[in-house]
Design a protein around this motif. Structure first.
Motif, PDB file in Angstrom:
ATOM      1  N   UNK A  47      25.839  24.448  49.065  1.00 33.09           N
ATOM      2  CA  UNK A  47      26.761  24.396  47.926  1.00 33.09           C
ATOM      3  C   UNK A  47      28.210  24.459  48.390  1.00 33.09           C
TER       4      UNK A  47
ATOM      5  N   UNK B 254      29.065  21.093  49.641  1.00 39.05           N
ATOM      6  CA  UNK B 254      29.204  20.137  48.534  1.00 39.05           C
ATOM      7  C   UNK B 254      30.416  20.461  47.657  1.00 39.05           C
ATOM      8  N   UNK B 255      31.208  21.417  48.055  1.00 37.55           N
ATOM      9  CA  UNK B 255      32.439  21.857  47.363  1.00 37.55           C
ATOM     10  C   UNK B 255      32.176  22.530  46.017  1.00 37.55           C
ATOM     11  N   UNK B 256      30.944  22.951  45.789  1.00 34.36           N
ATOM     12  CA  UNK B 256      30.675  23.621  44.521  1.00 34.36           C
ATOM     13  C   UNK B 256      31.086  25.077  44.586  1.00 34.36           C
ATOM     14  N   UNK B 257      30.899  25.687  45.743  1.00 38.34           N
ATOM     15  CA  UNK B 257      31.317  27.070  45.940  1.00 38.34           C
ATOM     16  C   UNK B 257      32.486  27.101  46.908  1.00 38.34           C
TER      17      UNK B 257
ATOM     18  N   UNK C 176      34.193  15.053  48.506  1.00 43.46           N
ATOM     19  CA  UNK C 176      33.184  14.647  47.521  1.00 43.46           C
ATOM     20  C   UNK C 176      32.949  13.138  47.518  1.00 43.46           C
ATOM     21  N   UNK C 177      33.974  12.388  47.892  1.00 44.29           N
ATOM     22  CA  UNK C 177      33.794  10.935  47.894  1.00 44.29           C
ATOM     23  C   UNK C 177      32.858  10.493  49.026  1.00 44.29           C
TER      24      UNK C 177
ATOM     25  N   UNK D 162      30.125  12.442  50.169  1.00 40.43           N
ATOM     26  CA  UNK D 162      28.808  13.083  50.193  1.00 40.43           C
ATOM     27  C   UNK D 162      27.921  12.681  49.012  1.00 40.43           C
TER      28      UNK D 162
ATOM     29  N   UNK E 220      24.206  14.231  47.161  1.00 37.97           N
ATOM     30  CA  UNK E 220      23.338  15.408  47.249  1.00 37.97           C
ATOM     31  C   UNK E 220      22.019  15.204  46.515  1.00 37.97           C
TER      32      UNK E 220
ATOM     33  N   UNK F 124      27.106   8.371  37.396  1.00 37.65           N
ATOM     34  CA  UNK F 124      27.556   8.979  38.646  1.00 37.65           C
ATOM     35  C   UNK F 124      28.397   8.014  39.476  1.00 37.65           C
TER      36      UNK F 124
ATOM     37  N   UNK G 284      31.876   8.149  37.848  1.00 43.14           N
ATOM     38  CA  UNK G 284      32.582   9.391  38.177  1.00 43.14           C
ATOM     39  C   UNK G 284      32.979   9.412  39.648  1.00 43.14           C
ATOM     40  N   UNK G 285      32.367   8.537  40.448  1.00 41.58           N
ATOM     41  CA  UNK G 285      32.787   8.411  41.837  1.00 41.58           C
ATOM     42  C   UNK G 285      33.736   7.229  42.027  1.00 41.58           C
ATOM     43  N   UNK G 286      34.373   6.850  40.927  1.00 37.91           N
ATOM     44  CA  UNK G 286      35.454   5.854  40.963  1.00 37.91           C
ATOM     45  C   UNK G 286      35.018   4.454  41.370  1.00 37.91           C
TER      46      UNK G 286
END
Ligand SMILES: Nc1ncnc2c1ncn2[C@@H]1O[C@H](COP(=O)(O)OP(=O)(O)O)[C@@H](O)[C@H]1O
Ligand SMILES: [Mg+2]
Lengths: 406, 241
Positions: B45, B48-51, B73-74, B76, B78, B99, B102-104
């Motif tokens: 986590x 994955x930059x969640x935490x 994030x661009x 990875x 998961x 998704x 949201x990933x541009x």
């Protein structure tokens, strides 16, 4: 935060939720159907009750007083101008006859009434009725009125016989002038119901969306992938926030449509109350209308933020639903507490307390007693609550402890 | 390339992850092996930059986790947990597209990518049907496609086979090996020895938040003079998996 991402999240959530039949049912169909039903049933039964109370007033005599003379007294004198009062037969047991709904009233007249009348000695008419029965107690006034006016007529006749002007009995006459604005009393019903229903619906409307959007997402396992996209956490939050807000408005708009339909089915419902002018009339200045609509919108925004925060906090979908249903109670308490309140009773503090301020604003404009300072304060404080509640939701949404507990 | 430097996460007093460091080379699968509660999910986590790490950092695809989380994030993709969570009221294509957007990804590219993924995962038949009625296998494929729609070069798998049946596990293994074949850098956490042995180039053993050993299987066997990974694990952790 990126507007593009907010928009993507918003669009997806609206599409997703509007495909859910259950949500559509609670947000759209129920408010649209509920109001006309309420109008028809409540209005219908109120009308019937009113009719029953004023018409078909059945009266019997006790066996002892069932004489030609007494019947003549009642039919031709006392009830003469009251065609709705129907004297019909006599009974042995007054209590039983009333309990069995055979008669609404049983009357007993003293047998020697005519000699007493001649001598000028009072005599008694006894009325048996059931005070716990709405119809019986409702009609009581009419019956009593009939007897009273007969009594007064007798007095008048006596005075005239004695050559005294009957006016001597009435040194003061009362004249009533209704100072309420023309439409204020007429809109009583809508003033009572609309603010209450609107605030409750606004609280309820966003719940399916709020539950689904965080707690549901966590439970489904889509939340982690979502937070790993390039959309920042605040964009996700905002997209969801707008969705919840939208759905809470959808139910209020549905309710208004319901009110309009209900009004078309039963136009007199709103005003079906004593003193009502019998016609629904509004003359709300545009500015005041706008202020109160804005206040209602901000109320929806506050609820949405709080609901999202709660949904974030909840461990599961079920838990979120439970917490959120408590929120409905929170909305109901001030709504019920102020239900009977008239626009004149509104006080400054009501325009400061959250939720109450939206209810008060709506009541004010519906009652046409407009105070722009109060409306402005209501909107101003609401805006502060919007900011505070959003900050709370954002704080919650950034709290790892709540976001990732499992 | 993925480099983890002294990564630490505390939850109050609990040190869930305690200063772990390791590297994963391009196209390599690194296995994070540990019992329940060892700190695997917390580590992934954070990656994955969640935490937010309490201290330490990681460099993913050249970007620092702390300084440029959006850039990280661009790069990875998961797949966390065995159950494939989808939006039931959206179609397979809509699930994947969400998704991608949201990933541009731009719409044209996205459309093409979804068509391509539908072909690769053999989903063409049901790509425009709502996910709610899909079988587990169909859902799994959509979840796979979703995780790689933006073509990330780093993949993070957190116990991706937990709770799955044999054929579903085989699908996951195939998917991981496909990712490797495409040159993606992969971190896979697991508490299943055989899985790690089968898939991973290098293994780190995590225990109570500490990385107690790391290396290739051969290296680990030699370092601890053991005949099997099972033995190595018991020696280091004091318990069987
Ligand atoms: N959000 C959290 N809040 C508090 N403690 C947590 C949280 N997430 C994990 N932990 C704790 O951190 C430790 C490591 O958990 P985790 O990373 O989930 O282990 P694993 O994935 O290896 O089973 C456990 O002791 C767990 O209780
Ligand atoms: Mg775990």
């Amino acid at each position: 935060m990126s507007l593009k991402h907010v928009w993507i999240v918003f669009k997806k959530e609206v599409k997703d939720i509007s495909r859910d039949r259950r949500t559509l049912l609670t947000n759209l169909l129920i408010p649209i159907i509920l109001m006309p039903l309420l109008f028809t049933f409540l209005g219908g039964s109120m009308k019937k009750m009113e009719k029953d109370i004023t018409e078909n007033i059945t009266v019997a005599l006790t066996r002892e007083s069932d004489t030609e003379e007494i019947r003549n007294l009642l039919e031709n004198e006392v009830f003469k101008n009251y065609p709705n009062i129907k004297l019909n037969g006599s009974v042995d047991n007054p209590a039983e006859a009333i309990q069995n709904d055979k008669f609404r009233f049983v009357i007993d007249v003293e047998k020697d009434f005519s000699s007493r009348l001649e001598q000028g000695i009072p005599y008694t008419i006894t009325i048996h009725y059931d005070q716990s029965d709405t119809k019986s107690s409702g009609s009581f006034g009419i019956l009593a009125e009939a007897i009273r006016s007969y009594s007064q007529k007798t007095v008048k006749n006596r005075l005239i016989e004695m050559n005294i002007d009957p006016q001597i009995l009435e040194p003061v006459t009362i004249q009533q002038v209704n100072a309420a604005k023309d439409n204020a009393s007429g809109n009583f019903m809508i003033m009572m119901m609309l603010p209450m229903m609107a605030s409750i619906l606004i609280a309820v409307g966003g719940i399916p969306a709020a539950t689904d959007l965080v707690a549901g997402e966590k439970e489904r396992g889509t939340f982690e992938p979502l937070l790993t996209t390039q959309a920042g956490r605040m964009s996700v939050l905002f997209g969801k926030y707008l969705t919840v807000t939208l759905f809470s408005f959808v139910s209020v708009i549905a309710q208004l449509i319901g009110v309009v339909i209900g009004g078309m089915i039963n136009p007199t419902f709103f005003t079906m109350v004593e003193g009502g002018s019998g016609e629904l009339s509004f003359s709300i200045p545009t500015g005041a209308l706008l202020l109160s609509i804005l206040t209602i919108i901000t109320l929806g925004m506050v609820f949405s933020a709080v609901q999202l925060a709660i949904s974030t906090y909840a461990r599961s979908f079920k838990e979120a639903q439970t917490y959120l249903s408590f929120l409905i109670f929170a909305a109901m308490i001030p709504s019920y507490a102020t239900m009977m309140m008239q626009p004149d009773d509104l006080q400054l503090y009501m325009f400061i307390v959250p939720l109450l301020n939206a209810i008060a604003s709506l009541k004010m404009i519906l009652g046409s007693v407009i105070n722009y300072t109060y409306l402005g304060i209501g909107l101003g404080t609401s805006l502060i609550y919007v900011i505070l509640s959003l900050m709370f939701a954002a704080w919650m949404f950034n709290k790892e402890k709540y976001l990732f507990r499992n | 390339m993925l480099e983890i430097i002294e990564l630490t996460k505390k939850f109050g007093e609990v040190k869930a992850v305690n200063g772990i460091s390791f590297q994963v080379n391009e196209g390599e699968i690194f296995g994070l092996l540990g019992e329940n509660g060892a700190g695997k999910t917390t580590t992934l986590r954070m990656l994955a930059t969640m935490l937010q790490p309490t201290s330490g950092t990681a460099i993913l695809g050249g970007y620092d986790l702390i300084r440029e989380p959006e850039k990280v994030r661009s790069r990875i993709g998961i797949l966390f947990g065995g159950e494939s969570g989808l939006y039931d009221r959206l179609t397979a294509a809509e699930n994947i597209a969400y998704f991608g957007r949201l990933n541009n990804m731009d719409e044209g590219k996205l459309k093409e990518r979804i068509r391509e993924l539908a072909k690769v995962f053999d989903m063409e038949e049901y790509i425009d049907r709502r996910a709610g009625k899909f079988s587990k296998g169909m859902k799994q494929k959509v979840a796979f496609a979703r995780s790689i729609v933006h073509n990330p070069d780093i993949m993070l798998f957190d116990e991706p086979t937990s709770g799955l049946d044999v054929s579903a596990i085989r699908n996951v293994h195939e998917f991981i090996l496909d990712c490797k074949a495409q040159g993606k850098t992969i971190v896979l956490s697991s508490h299943t020895m055989s899985e790690v042995e089968k898939l991973c180039d290098r293994i780190g053993i995590i225990h109570k938040g500490n990385l107690v050993a790391q290396g290739t299987i051969a290296e680990l066997l030699e370092q601890h003079s053991c005949g099997s990974m099972e033995e190595v694990f018991v020696k280091l952790v004091g318990e069987k998996l």
